[in-house]
Design a protein around this motif. Structure first.
Motif, PDB file in Angstrom:
ATOM      1  N   HIS A  33       1.912  -6.083   3.078  1.00 43.97           N
ATOM      2  CA  HIS A  33       1.231  -7.244   3.651  1.00 43.97           C
ATOM      3  C   HIS A  33       1.568  -8.474   2.807  1.00 43.97           C
ATOM      4  CE1 HIS A  33      -1.235  -4.387   5.896  1.00 43.97           C
ATOM      5  NE2 HIS A  33      -1.401  -3.739   4.755  1.00 43.97           N
ATOM      6  N   SER A  37     -10.359 -17.446   0.216  1.00 42.22           N
ATOM      7  CA  SER A  37      -9.528 -16.516   0.972  1.00 42.22           C
ATOM      8  C   SER A  37      -8.880 -15.486   0.062  1.00 42.22           C
ATOM      9  CB  SER A  37      -8.436 -17.275   1.730  1.00 42.22           C
ATOM     10  OG  SER A  37      -8.996 -18.207   2.600  1.00 42.22           O
ATOM     11  N   ALA A  73     -10.971  -8.451  -2.389  1.00 41.55           N
ATOM     12  CA  ALA A  73     -12.096  -7.533  -2.171  1.00 41.55           C
ATOM     13  C   ALA A  73     -11.799  -6.519  -1.070  1.00 41.55           C
ATOM     14  CB  ALA A  73     -13.355  -8.330  -1.828  1.00 41.55           C
ATOM     15  N   SER A  74     -10.986  -6.883  -0.091  1.00 42.04           N
ATOM     16  CA  SER A  74     -10.692  -5.943   0.981  1.00 42.04           C
ATOM     17  C   SER A  74      -9.763  -4.817   0.527  1.00 42.04           C
ATOM     18  CB  SER A  74     -10.086  -6.668   2.182  1.00 42.04           C
ATOM     19  OG  SER A  74      -8.812  -7.170   1.853  1.00 42.04           O
ATOM     20  N   PHE A  75      -8.935  -5.054  -0.493  1.00 35.77           N
ATOM     21  CA  PHE A  75      -8.016  -4.027  -0.957  1.00 35.77           C
ATOM     22  C   PHE A  75      -8.540  -3.238  -2.166  1.00 35.77           C
ATOM     23  CE2 PHE A  75      -4.958  -6.584   1.436  1.00 35.77           C
ATOM     24  CZ  PHE A  75      -4.320  -5.572   2.137  1.00 35.77           C
ATOM     25  N   ASN A  77     -11.965  -1.898  -4.251  1.00 40.57           N
ATOM     26  CA  ASN A  77     -13.410  -1.691  -4.281  1.00 40.57           C
ATOM     27  C   ASN A  77     -13.853  -1.677  -5.743  1.00 40.57           C
ATOM     28  OD1 ASN A  77     -13.423  -1.424  -1.504  1.00 40.57           O
ATOM     29  ND2 ASN A  77     -13.071   0.775  -1.603  1.00 40.57           N
ATOM     30  N   ASP A  84       0.862  -1.175   0.000  1.00 40.10           N
ATOM     31  CA  ASP A  84       0.000   0.000   0.000  1.00 40.10           C
ATOM     32  C   ASP A  84       0.902   1.229   0.000  1.00 40.10           C
ATOM     33  OD1 ASP A  84      -2.025   1.792   0.172  1.00 40.10           O
ATOM     34  OD2 ASP A  84      -2.937   0.938   1.976  1.00 40.10           O
ATOM     35  N   GLU A 109     -13.930  -9.626 -10.119  1.00 38.51           N
ATOM     36  CA  GLU A 109     -13.408 -10.681  -9.259  1.00 38.51           C
ATOM     37  C   GLU A 109     -12.146 -11.235  -9.881  1.00 38.51           C
ATOM     38  OE1 GLU A 109     -15.984 -13.796  -8.136  1.00 38.51           O
ATOM     39  OE2 GLU A 109     -17.565 -12.477  -7.418  1.00 38.51           O
ATOM     40  N   TYR A 155       0.600 -12.691   2.449  1.00 39.61           N
ATOM     41  CA  TYR A 155      -0.319 -13.754   2.855  1.00 39.61           C
ATOM     42  C   TYR A 155       0.062 -15.043   2.141  1.00 39.61           C
ATOM     43  CZ  TYR A 155      -3.185  -9.661   4.005  1.00 39.61           C
ATOM     44  OH  TYR A 155      -3.631  -8.464   4.487  1.00 39.61           O
ATOM     45  N   ASN A 184     -10.152 -14.363  -2.771  1.00 45.46           N
ATOM     46  CA  ASN A 184     -11.188 -13.405  -3.160  1.00 45.46           C
ATOM     47  C   ASN A 184     -11.513 -12.433  -2.030  1.00 45.46           C
ATOM     48  OD1 ASN A 184     -11.475 -14.327  -5.782  1.00 45.46           O
ATOM     49  ND2 ASN A 184     -12.977 -15.863  -5.203  1.00 45.46           N
ATOM     50  N   ASP A 185     -11.490 -12.894  -0.778  1.00 48.16           N
ATOM     51  CA  ASP A 185     -11.726 -11.998   0.358  1.00 48.16           C
ATOM     52  C   ASP A 185     -10.624 -10.949   0.481  1.00 48.16           C
ATOM     53  OD1 ASP A 185     -14.032 -13.366   0.940  1.00 48.16           O
ATOM     54  OD2 ASP A 185     -13.115 -14.593   2.514  1.00 48.16           O
ATOM     55  N   ILE A 186      -9.378 -11.369   0.321  1.00 48.90           N
ATOM     56  CA  ILE A 186      -8.255 -10.428   0.399  1.00 48.90           C
ATOM     57  C   ILE A 186      -8.314  -9.440  -0.754  1.00 48.90           C
ATOM     58  CG2 ILE A 186      -5.736 -10.249   0.258  1.00 48.90           C
ATOM     59  CD1 ILE A 186      -5.649 -12.983   1.700  1.00 48.90           C
TER      60      ILE A 186
END
Length: 126
Positions: free
Chosen positions: A44, A53, A59-61, A63, A37, A67, A46, A55-57
């Motif tokens: 970060h 997991s 989506a969190s970074f 907007n 960032d 997909e 991972y 897709n969640d990461i």
């Protein structure tokens, strides 16, 4: 005497190596994600096992309505604020319990150059 000593050392080395089934059970495919960032200068990393997991990461970074699709080769996304890198890796567990990874080996992409007369000409200098 030297050969007997050499055979004894070889026997000890082979007897204390890990069982191949145990090594194969610890290794599985997963994903390595690195996000830098640039707005607050944080990084970060991972190591995840499942696509959910990832897709969640993602989506969190970001907007967006997009997909992340299938990851066949490493992908890098840079939008000016974040540098997002994802690669498919082999995940294994170290003896101390932490996860680590090894990158998969991808075949080299080679494009055969076309042979034409234009490439043999010298460029014009003005």
């Amino acid at each position: 005497m030297k050969t007997l000593f050499f055979l004894l050392i070889c026997f000890c080395l082979f007897s204390f190596r890990p069982v191949p089934e145990k090594i194969a059970n610890n290794a599985r495919t997963g994903f390595y994600i690195q996000v830098k960032d640039l707005t607050d200068r944080t990084s970060h990393q991972y190591i995840v096992d499942s696509k959910d997991s990832v897709n969640d990461i993602f989506a969190s970074f970001f907007n967006s309505e997009l997909e992340l699709g299938d990851v066949d080769r490493p992908i890098s996304i840079y939008n000016g604020k974040r540098d997002f890198y994802i690669a498919r890796v082999t995940v294994y567990v170290k003896p101390n319990g932490k996860k680590d990874f090894k990158h998969l080996k991808y075949p080299k992409v080679y494009v055969k150059p076309e042979k034409n007369k234009r490439s043999k000409l010298k460029p014009v200098i003005l």
